[in-house]
Design a protein around this motif. Sequence first.
Motif, short mmCIF file in Angstrom:
data_model
loop_
_atom_site.label_atom_id
_atom_site.label_comp_id
_atom_site.label_asym_id
_atom_site.label_seq_id
_atom_site.Cartn_x
_atom_site.Cartn_y
_atom_site.Cartn_z
N SER A 1 35.40 47.25 26.99
CA SER A 1 34.39 47.75 28.07
C SER A 1 35.26 48.90 29.06
CB SER A 1 33.66 46.63 28.79
OG SER A 1 33.41 46.65 30.15
N THR A 2 34.31 49.60 30.16
CA THR A 2 34.83 50.88 30.80
C THR A 2 35.15 50.18 32.37
OG1 THR A 2 32.93 52.14 30.87
CG2 THR A 2 35.16 52.78 29.48
N TRP A 3 35.79 50.68 32.96
CA TRP A 3 35.85 50.71 34.03
C TRP A 3 34.95 51.48 35.12
CZ3 TRP A 3 38.24 45.63 36.37
CH2 TRP A 3 38.80 45.48 37.80
N HIS B 1 44.52 50.22 32.48
CA HIS B 1 44.32 50.38 33.66
C HIS B 1 45.19 50.92 34.91
CE1 HIS B 1 41.69 50.72 37.98
NE2 HIS B 1 40.44 50.13 36.67
N CYS C 1 39.61 43.44 32.42
CA CYS C 1 39.39 41.55 32.40
C CYS C 1 37.56 41.26 31.04
CB CYS C 1 38.17 41.86 33.69
SG CYS C 1 39.65 41.93 34.39
N ARG C 2 37.38 42.84 30.44
CA ARG C 2 36.21 42.42 29.87
C ARG C 2 36.60 44.16 28.54
NH1 ARG C 2 31.06 43.69 32.48
NH2 ARG C 2 32.11 41.70 33.55
N ASN D 1 38.72 48.66 30.12
CA ASN D 1 38.08 47.00 31.65
C ASN D 1 39.15 46.13 31.52
OD1 ASN D 1 37.79 44.70 32.45
ND2 ASN D 1 34.88 45.54 33.00
N PRO E 1 34.71 46.67 38.93
CA PRO E 1 34.17 47.89 37.56
C PRO E 1 32.53 48.09 36.92
CG PRO E 1 33.98 45.06 36.42
CD PRO E 1 34.63 45.19 37.90
N GLU E 2 32.15 47.78 37.84
CA GLU E 2 30.54 47.97 38.65
C GLU E 2 30.29 48.99 39.60
OE1 GLU E 2 29.09 48.10 35.00
OE2 GLU E 2 30.60 47.31 34.14
N CYS F 1 40.55 38.30 37.01
CA CYS F 1 39.40 38.53 36.62
C CYS F 1 38.08 37.59 36.94
CB CYS F 1 39.46 38.72 34.55
SG CYS F 1 39.85 39.91 34.00
#
Length: 142
Positions: A40-42, A110, A36-37, A34, A50-51, A129
């Motif tokens: 963490s994963t997308w 990504h 943007c964070r 991810n 991403p969620e 983001c």
Amino acid sequence: MMIKFVTLLLVISPMVLSRPNFRDLIPNGYHVPNPCRIPSTWNPVGHYNPEHYTNLKNPFGVDFRANGFKWNATICRKDSDGDGMTNGEELGDSNCSWHSGQKSSNPIGHPGICEPVGSSVCHNQHFRCDLLENSPGLQGHQ
């Protein structure tokens, strides 16, 4: 009226429930970073959130659909997000030889979000983001 509603649910349910399985069809589908964070994963790789699975598809999602939801040399060698790296390079399959169930190198980017987000390379991208926090259009559409 109730029969039409139940019929609609039966038609739509398999499509909604099968989406997470698309991650099985690409290298490192469960480990896409991810941007943007970090760390963490997308999760829904072909979507802008991403969620959540949204109606809006990112460039990789559009290309993956157009390619019949298949990982092959065509989609692997494409640079869907225009950041100068192929989808395969970003997902850890730089040789475009991955097949479902195989291990591959670690993902480094990504394939549907131009990185680094906000850079001059990504100036044409309409993604930021901070849009994830501020835009209901990118949140929770299922």
